[in-house]
Motif scaffolding. Structure first.
Motif, PDB file in Angstrom:
ATOM      1  N   ASN A   1       0.023 -82.216  -1.030  1.00  0.00           N
ATOM      2  CA  ASN A   1       0.688 -80.954  -1.389  1.00  0.00           C
ATOM      3  C   ASN A   1       0.287 -80.601  -2.820  1.00  0.00           C
ATOM      4  N   TRP A   2      -0.226 -79.401  -3.028  1.00  0.00           N
ATOM      5  CA  TRP A   2      -0.689 -79.029  -4.357  1.00  0.00           C
ATOM      6  C   TRP A   2      -0.621 -77.517  -4.538  1.00  0.00           C
ATOM      7  N   ARG A   3      -0.818 -77.095  -5.791  1.00  0.00           N
ATOM      8  CA  ARG A   3      -0.934 -75.674  -6.113  1.00  0.00           C
ATOM      9  C   ARG A   3      -1.680 -75.528  -7.432  1.00  0.00           C
ATOM     10  N   ASN A   4      -2.215 -74.340  -7.642  1.00  0.00           N
ATOM     11  CA  ASN A   4      -2.850 -74.007  -8.909  1.00  0.00           C
ATOM     12  C   ASN A   4      -1.818 -73.247  -9.741  1.00  0.00           C
TER      13      ASN A   4
ATOM     14  N   HIS B   1      -6.083 -86.796  -3.940  1.00  0.00           N
ATOM     15  CA  HIS B   1      -5.034 -86.704  -4.964  1.00  0.00           C
ATOM     16  C   HIS B   1      -5.657 -86.677  -6.359  1.00  0.00           C
ATOM     17  N   ASP B   2      -6.527 -87.617  -6.636  1.00  0.00           N
ATOM     18  CA  ASP B   2      -7.139 -87.720  -7.964  1.00  0.00           C
ATOM     19  C   ASP B   2      -8.003 -86.505  -8.299  1.00  0.00           C
TER      20      ASP B   2
ATOM     21  N   PRO C   1      -0.396 -79.577 -10.126  1.00  0.00           N
ATOM     22  CA  PRO C   1       0.701 -80.391  -9.603  1.00  0.00           C
ATOM     23  C   PRO C   1       0.331 -80.849  -8.195  1.00  0.00           C
ATOM     24  N   VAL C   2       0.494 -82.127  -7.931  1.00  0.00           N
ATOM     25  CA  VAL C   2       0.123 -82.675  -6.628  1.00  0.00           C
ATOM     26  C   VAL C   2       1.106 -83.771  -6.245  1.00  0.00           C
TER      27      VAL C   2
ATOM     28  N   LEU D   1       6.749 -76.817  -5.055  1.00  0.00           N
ATOM     29  CA  LEU D   1       6.033 -77.830  -5.809  1.00  0.00           C
ATOM     30  C   LEU D   1       6.086 -77.487  -7.299  1.00  0.00           C
ATOM     31  N   PRO D   2       7.154 -77.918  -7.977  1.00  0.00           N
ATOM     32  CA  PRO D   2       7.226 -77.670  -9.420  1.00  0.00           C
ATOM     33  C   PRO D   2       6.188 -78.520 -10.147  1.00  0.00           C
TER      34      PRO D   2
END
Length: 99
Positions: free
Chosen positions: A32-35, A58-59, A67-68, A80-81
């Motif tokens: 789970n991620w976002r820019n 992930h890395d 944020p991941v 996803l804060p």
């Protein structure tokens, strides 16, 4: 499961494959991620990962200061804060509680 878009496609968790290029292994994890430069905490992108590529994906995102958070395949996130993660645990969880 939420309506969040996933890369890997398929219906449900069956038949979903890892998002790593040229990998056809079954997915077992959500990356789970976002820019944060263009999206707020309510926008969550999800890559799918097999056991072999979980840490790599992930890395890759963490190195770009995104944020991941890694969760089990059947546990996508709705928000996803900005979080810090620890890849040593079996499921990577935010150090701060989600609102």
């Amino acid at each position: 499961m939420t309506g969040a878009p996933m890369i890997g496609f398929g219906s449900g968790s069956e038949g979903q494959t890892c998002s790593r290029a040229n990998c056809s292994n079954p997915a077992g994890w959500n990356i789970n991620w976002r820019n944060p430069r263009i999206h707020g905490p309510e926008r969550v992108k999800i890559w799918l990962a097999c056991d072999e590529h979980r840490d790599y994906l992930h890395d890759y995102l963490e190195a770009r200061d995104f944020p991941v958070v890694v969760t089990a395949l059947d546990e996508p996130l709705d928000r996803l804060p900005d979080v810090t993660t620890d890849v040593s645990s079996s499921v990577i969880a935010p150090e701060t509680a989600l609102p």
